[in-house]
Design an enzyme around this catalytic site. Structure first.
Site, PDB file in Angstrom:
ATOM      1  N   CYS A  17       6.168 102.198 116.432  1.00  0.00           N
ATOM      2  CA  CYS A  17       5.493 103.374 116.977  1.00  0.00           C
ATOM      3  C   CYS A  17       6.044 104.632 116.319  1.00  0.00           C
ATOM      4  O   CYS A  17       6.981 104.576 115.526  1.00  0.00           O
ATOM      5  CB  CYS A  17       5.669 103.449 118.492  1.00  0.00           C
ATOM      6  N   CYS A  20       9.711 105.326 116.600  1.00  0.00           N
ATOM      7  CA  CYS A  20      10.550 104.602 115.628  1.00  0.00           C
ATOM      8  C   CYS A  20      10.762 105.461 114.386  1.00  0.00           C
ATOM      9  O   CYS A  20      11.877 105.552 113.857  1.00  0.00           O
ATOM     10  CB  CYS A  20       9.885 103.284 115.218  1.00  0.00           C
ATOM     11  N   ASP A 456     -13.299 129.118  88.059  1.00  0.00           N
ATOM     12  CA  ASP A 456     -13.126 129.561  86.680  1.00  0.00           C
ATOM     13  C   ASP A 456     -14.431 129.277  85.935  1.00  0.00           C
ATOM     14  O   ASP A 456     -15.154 128.337  86.277  1.00  0.00           O
ATOM     15  CB  ASP A 456     -11.968 128.789  86.044  1.00  0.00           C
ATOM     16  N   ASP A 653      -9.142 124.550  85.217  1.00  0.00           N
ATOM     17  CA  ASP A 653      -8.890 123.381  84.375  1.00  0.00           C
ATOM     18  C   ASP A 653      -7.513 122.772  84.609  1.00  0.00           C
ATOM     19  O   ASP A 653      -7.170 121.760  84.010  1.00  0.00           O
ATOM     20  CB  ASP A 653      -9.090 123.705  82.890  1.00  0.00           C
ATOM     21  N   ASP A 657      -5.135 127.732  84.107  1.00  0.00           N
ATOM     22  CA  ASP A 657      -5.221 128.462  85.365  1.00  0.00           C
ATOM     23  C   ASP A 657      -4.091 128.100  86.325  1.00  0.00           C
ATOM     24  O   ASP A 657      -4.200 128.335  87.531  1.00  0.00           O
ATOM     25  CB  ASP A 657      -6.571 128.174  86.038  1.00  0.00           C
TER      26      ASP A 657
END
Length: 765
Positions: A17, A20, A456, A653, A657
């Site tokens: 769970c 844990c 862009d 790209d 950028d």
């Protein structure tokens, strides 16, 4: 990071769970040398950064081993072994399948016990409280009186052994998880019933010895075990995306060795090898075509359905399918450096990461179990102390026991822990199958809330490659004739636009002529002779120098549209006008429309002049233009938009950028499939297909919608269930939650969360 600092993804066994995961994380963070530790319950992995000089994986294992958990140091990616370190590695997969088989055996044995127990419970309620059944005969009652304890012993001490181990660990280390809650609850119910059975004659004057809770022990353990089995089986399906990617890799390759074709295992292929790929075969490794042409099906990597034409010099991706011609490919990367391996690593890392929304569930589950345990004891003592003031002790104690067990069982935080990671695992996998690589869950969560997207221009909205858009002829020359003259001249030019002209001519099957006396005229154009007749191609300056007259309106109209005009002429007259431009992608207008439908505004960001940018924006339906921006200023423009209160995604790209991608709330890279910009953006769209942009936003929205649904029901279930189990409705309505029903509800709540996440696999994006 110092030389001794390491980052590892370790597989964890024994988690049941969310509590844990918190226990493991807290324990490991306390170790000297552990810098960070992030445990994911959904993927059953721990991402740990540690100083290898101060602490080892073995020491970490020792620390949590006493709590019933174990770490497995994954084998890093080496050579061609892309499966090393993967959660779907054969060894780990075998462990999960073995655990599933064990749970199935337990379920098949305990299910008949559940049926008998429910039958007895139903009969007793129907006969004693509702009066719809006749009372059991003494012989039948005695039979069940002796059978149910035997069933309960097997259910608790064999099937429920993990829960009892949780109780022992709690007693020894004061660490509580789901197993602790179920173990204490069922053990109390069993011991109370056992005491009633063993000392029936002594206790008869003080307690109702006719009603025991063996059935509660059986049904709670049975249903929770059934739930764990269904949950484990469903969770295996959440990792299918990784499994499918792993299975894409070719198992062998035909390699040229000493002039002969030799079939070798994929592990034997090295960089520089020439591999032979026949039609219908998978390309075994990343590389470059040295011989042949073909159409390559890259859909398994990029999500693109149409094959891509490839020729000598083109790069190809390992695991893609050669549809037509025979190829020879020079291997460029193998193993962990290959595109497929990078994709698998990225997908798995994303599936194992945590979204910010998950922090709430983590914080609650970290204190949830101790609080529930304390609450259960408070309620038990309240029933005994306060309840006995209003009813006989012989009635108050059993009600207290029922409430105690009910609270412990209904409050197990499994669904809470599974709510986010299961949805993220499936969502990231769904995206990967469609050529959308998501770096982490945080990017996924942020993308769904984006309301402004910056695109862009070059390579994102436009194709990134110039092509001829218009040809106007004047006089007696046809458009093809104008193209033939220009392409014949341009084939000798080194100008970037020359290639676009020559390729257009070849695509239209226009035969090129031999050119003599070719020369470039700096800043104006070029010239050359065809069949001893002189031709020119250039700008208005060259026209004026030759003393000719051009239609300036046509030239300026091209320039207004962001196109480069080329004037074709001979010594006496202008023969025609050719416009060259980087055109927008055909899918761009439809993508922008869909973004608008999703409530996202769009801006075009470019270094081009405003008129060119505005023309392209108008074609695509873009809302805002940010033009004449230097590369260094793109990040500042993104920051300005964020200062307006907008949640901004930047699409570029992934290389040029990078600063803007990093500044944006979400960076989205247009990857080519052979150059995945993993480091520069949170999300990568393989193949450069713009339609994946709207699919990515849709995946994000669907995934986070599923997460919120899961979290709502997980919290709602506990908020409503715990008070009912505690008995708040009993004084007014006589309603008290039966622990058996609580066990069934708790078990199936976890299963429902996983199944809800799996719905994402079937949704269209």
């Amino acid at each position: 990071m110092s030389v001794s600092m390491q980052q590892k993804s370790l597989v964890i066994s024994g988690m049941h769970c969310a509590s844990c995961a918190n226990i493991i994380s807290r324990k490991l963070k306390k170790l000297d040398g552990v810098a960070t530790c992030e445990v994911n319950f959904g993927t059953e992995k721990a991402a740990i950064t540690f100083d290898a000089k101060k602490v080892s994986v073995a020491q970490m294992n020792d620390e949590i081993g006493q709590l019933g958990y174990s770490l497995e140091d994954s084998v890093p990616h080496t050579g061609h072994d892309m499966k090393g370190g993967m959660s779907s590695d054969k060894k780990i997969q075998a462990q999960k399948i073995a655990e599933l088989a064990k749970l199935k055996r337990h379920v098949l044995i305990v299910l008949p016990f559940i049926v008998v127990s429910i039958f007895v419970m139903t009969w007793e309620v129907g006969a004693e409280q509702l009066g719809i059944f006749p009372m059991m005969s003494q012989a039948v009652a005695d039979f069940f009186h002796h059978v149910l304890p035997l069933f309960a012993i097997y259910a608790l001490f064999v099937v429920g052994a993990p829960f009892l181990q949780g109780v022992l660990r709690f007693a020894k280390h004061r660490v509580a998880n789901m197993d602790t809650l179920v173990g204490i609850g069922t053990l109390v119910a069993f011991l109370y019933s056992f005491v009633l059975s063993a000392f029936e004659l002594l206790l008869a004057p003080y307690l109702d010895t006719a009603h025991s809770y063996y059935d509660v022990t059986i049904v709670v353990i049975g249903f929770i075990t059934l739930g764990k089995y269904l949950e484990a089986r469903s969770k295996l399906k959440t990792g299918e995306a990784i499994e499918k990617l792993l299975n894409l890799q070719a198992k062998s390759a035909v390699v040229l060795r000493n002039g002969e074709q030799v079939e070798v295992p994929i592990e034997a292929v090295v960089v520089g090898d020439i591999v032979i790929v026949k039609p219908g075969q998978k390309i075994p490794t990343d590389g470059e075509i040295t011989f042949g042409t073909s159409a390559i099906d890259e859909s398994m990597i990029t999500g693109e359905s149409l094959p891509v034409d490839k020729k000598v010099g083109d790069k190809v991706i390992g695991a893609t399918l050669n549809k037509q011609g025979s190829l020879q490919v020079r291997t460029s990367t193998v193993g962990s450096e290959s595109v497929l391996a990078q994709i698998i690593t990225m997908v798995e890392n994303a599936q194992g990461s945590k979204a910010p929304i998950e922090k709430l569930a983590d914080q609650i589950s970290a204190v949830f179990v101790p609080i529930v345990l304390a609450l259960a004891f408070i309620v038990l003592f309240a029933w005994i102390g306060i309840g006995s003031q209003f009813m006989p002790f012989s009635q108050a104690l059993p009600l207290g026991i029922v409430s105690f067990v009910g609270i412990l069982v209904i409050a197990c935080p499994c669904a809470m822990g599974l709510a986010t990671p299961t949805a993220v695992i499936v969502g990231v996998g769904k995206a990967a199958q469609n050529g959308i690589l998501i770096k982490n869950a945080e990017s996924l969560e942020k993308l769904q809330s984006v309301n402004f997207m910056v695109l862009d221009k070059t390579g994102t909205i436009t194709r990134g490659e110039p092509e001829i858009t218009d040809i106007f002829s004047s006089g007696e020359h046809s458009q093809d004739e104008v193209l033939r003259i220009l392409a014949s001249l341009e084939q000798h030019s080194e100008h970037p636009l020359a290639l676009a002209v020559v390729e257009q001519a070849r695509a239209k099957n226009v035969a090129l002529s031999d050119v003599t006396a070719f020369s470039a005229i700096e800043g104006k154009g070029l010239q050359g002779s065809i069949k001893e007749k002189k031709y020119f191609a250039g700008n208005l300056k060259l026209v004026a120098e030759l003393g000719l007259v051009a239609d300036e309106e046509v030239v300026y109209a091209f320039a207004e549209q962001g196109k480069t005009p080329v004037i074709v002429m001979d010594s006496k007259q202008v023969l025609g006008y050719v416009a060259i431009a980087d055109t927008i992608k055909s899918e761009a207008p439809a993508v922008i429309t869909k973004l608008h439908e999703q409530g996202i505004k769009v801006a075009l960001l470019t270094g081009d002049n405003k008129k060119t940018a505005q023309y392209i924006a108008n074609q695509a339906g873009i809302d805002r233009v940010i033009a004449e921006v230097l590369p260094a200023d793109k990040a500042r423009q993104v920051a300005l938009l964020q200062s307006e209160g907008l949640t901004v995604a930047m699409v570029g790209d992934g290389i040029n950028d990078a600063p803007a991608l990093a500044t944006a709330d979400v960076g989205i890279a247009m990857g080519t499939g052979t150059d995945v910009a993993i480091e520069s953006a949170g999300i990568t769209l393989l193949g450069g297909d713009l339609t994946k942009l709207t699919r990515a936003t849709k995946v994000a929205k669907l995934t986070m919608k599923t997460v919120k649904q899961n979290l709502f029901w997980a919290f709602f279930y506990n908020i409503v269930g715990i008070p009912i189990a505690a008995g708040v409705l009993y004084p007014s309505f006589g309603i008290l939650l039966n622990p058996a029903i609580a066990g069934a509800a708790m078990a199936f709540s976890s299963v429902s969360v996983v199944l809800n996440a799996l719905r994402l696999k079937r949704m269209k994006i």
